[in-house]
Write a protein that holds these residues in place. Sequence first.
Motif, PDB file in Angstrom:
ATOM      1  N   CYS A  29       0.841  -1.197   0.000  1.00  0.00           N
ATOM      2  CA  CYS A  29       0.000   0.000   0.000  1.00  0.00           C
ATOM      3  C   CYS A  29       0.879   1.251   0.000  1.00  0.00           C
ATOM      4  O   CYS A  29       1.743   1.414   0.863  1.00  0.00           O
ATOM      5  CB  CYS A  29      -0.930   0.009   1.199  1.00  0.00           C
ATOM      6  N   THR A  69      -3.112   6.627  -3.738  1.00  0.00           N
ATOM      7  CA  THR A  69      -4.470   7.101  -3.482  1.00  0.00           C
ATOM      8  C   THR A  69      -4.491   8.570  -3.892  1.00  0.00           C
ATOM      9  O   THR A  69      -3.948   9.425  -3.187  1.00  0.00           O
ATOM     10  CB  THR A  69      -4.844   6.945  -1.995  1.00  0.00           C
ATOM     11  N   CYS A 209      -7.673  -0.715  -3.255  1.00  0.00           N
ATOM     12  CA  CYS A 209      -6.580  -1.689  -3.281  1.00  0.00           C
ATOM     13  C   CYS A 209      -7.080  -3.074  -3.699  1.00  0.00           C
ATOM     14  O   CYS A 209      -6.390  -3.793  -4.434  1.00  0.00           O
ATOM     15  CB  CYS A 209      -5.890  -1.749  -1.927  1.00  0.00           C
ATOM     16  N   GLY A 226       2.672  -3.516   4.126  1.00  0.00           N
ATOM     17  CA  GLY A 226       2.392  -2.136   4.481  1.00  0.00           C
ATOM     18  C   GLY A 226       2.753  -1.888   5.925  1.00  0.00           C
ATOM     19  O   GLY A 226       3.250  -2.768   6.628  1.00  0.00           O
ATOM     20  N   HIS A 234      -7.730  -1.044   7.321  1.00  0.00           N
ATOM     21  CA  HIS A 234      -7.585  -1.078   5.866  1.00  0.00           C
ATOM     22  C   HIS A 234      -7.401  -2.486   5.307  1.00  0.00           C
ATOM     23  O   HIS A 234      -8.154  -2.921   4.438  1.00  0.00           O
ATOM     24  CB  HIS A 234      -6.415  -0.192   5.448  1.00  0.00           C
ATOM     25  N   HIS A 235      -6.399  -3.206   5.802  1.00  0.00           N
ATOM     26  CA  HIS A 235      -6.148  -4.543   5.255  1.00  0.00           C
ATOM     27  C   HIS A 235      -7.251  -5.532   5.639  1.00  0.00           C
ATOM     28  O   HIS A 235      -7.584  -6.437   4.862  1.00  0.00           O
ATOM     29  CB  HIS A 235      -4.776  -5.041   5.699  1.00  0.00           C
ATOM     30  N   GLU A 238      -9.878  -4.967   3.148  1.00  0.00           N
ATOM     31  CA  GLU A 238      -9.470  -5.537   1.863  1.00  0.00           C
ATOM     32  C   GLU A 238      -9.750  -7.038   1.817  1.00  0.00           C
ATOM     33  O   GLU A 238     -10.242  -7.563   0.820  1.00  0.00           O
ATOM     34  CB  GLU A 238      -7.975  -5.300   1.624  1.00  0.00           C
TER      35      GLU A 238
END
Length: 467
Positions: A29, A69, A209, A226, A234-235, A238
């Motif tokens: 990322c 981003t 992502c 990341g 975030h992950h 995802e």
Amino acid sequence: MTLHIYNTLTRKKEEFVSQEPGKAKVYVCGPTVYGYIHIGNARPMIFFDVVRSYLENQKYDVNYVVNFTDVDDKLIRKAEEMKTTVPEVAETFIKAYYEDLDGLGIPRATSNPRVTENMTIIIDFIKELERKGYAYESGGDVFYRTGKFEDYGKLSHQNLDELQYGIRINVDERKENPQDFVLWKAAKPGEIYWSSPWGDGRPGWHIECSAMARDLLGDTLDIHGGGQDLQFPHHECEVAQSEAVTGKPLAKYWMHNGFINISGEKMSKSLGNGVLVKDLRNMYKREAIRYFMLSSHYRNPLNFSEETMEQAEKSVERIANAVGNLNHRLQAVGDTGGEVSPELKERLVEIRQLFHDKMQDDFNTPDAITAVFEWVNEVNALLKHSVVSSADLLAAKALFDEMNGVLRIYTEESTELPSEDIERLVAERTEARKNKNWARADEIRDLLDAQGIVLEDTPQGMRWRRK
């Protein structure tokens, strides 16, 4: 030798086996490009560059993707502050990012996808989630239905009912569940937008992502990396998005680097103690910055201070001196052929083995650097001999080049003057001193000094190096 990686998902070290022999698919990322990158951003930039370099050393063809981003709330606010547009803000700071990347000695990624250039695949991804029942529209926005994904929380090892959300998650009555997160945000008046089946708007942070990684690398990545701060949400988000669509693991191995502290305190905007990379590069050599970043294991916290940077500068100087002395001696000896002495050959094998043992143990760069300093000690001892064969010198140089090709904590000396011109001036100064032409000798010395060249007397004659 077998590479082992600590997998955040399983919380243990695992043998690295790529899905396709000889190939590695790596997604890291990248930055939200609304400002200059800081030292915290630089750590994953440098560390995952080393991961890529080591995989290449191990003969993997690495497809290395780092995203930008280039549209979100922060860019919109920045555009308002700068009285310009979101695309212009993004272009300004993407250019600055590449300048910092080059300044840190990091080669470009295979791909740097941008959100704004991948809107169609992002919208299509959300539509797939909607068709499968994982997404719903409410009040103009589209949300992910976390309760439908049974494994939500598996990466960060949190229970859905017990999750504590940070400032990125706000209470929203339009959500079916407080833990649901946004996939598509309706545009507010005057904001940049794209058309979609749910109205004009832009993507949420997490979906970009998932969509771009799948488009460029397929359903399952070999490594997803990341900073530690990205692990949740975030992950985690995802994982929920991608695995709901594909039914396959998003990544085989998850890697997260630790935080950077500034003089013992956690770096944060509220404390105002961040350090920008562009400023750091004006203060220290890039080799010292890289050395500092690699001097602690990537999963551990790293403390930045003037003292640690001064230590890094001294360390890279010690390495540079050993390499410079070796190159100078090699130039004097020339290539005379012959065999490497058995004693040196054995030591170089041991040092190489140590380097790879440490790198294969979850990329243990601080201990790998220890191998580099064992090389420095060996070379310094070798150069004390009055007679040294070119075979020994070349073998030592080859090992250093291999280790440095991974770490890049030494750069061949470069100046505005070509090497042949420097050699010519050094020879002319030597001749001037022999003829007692002190004025010309001093003139040449001052000229070289202005170019950042230091002259040193050695048993093999005069040598030069960068300050």
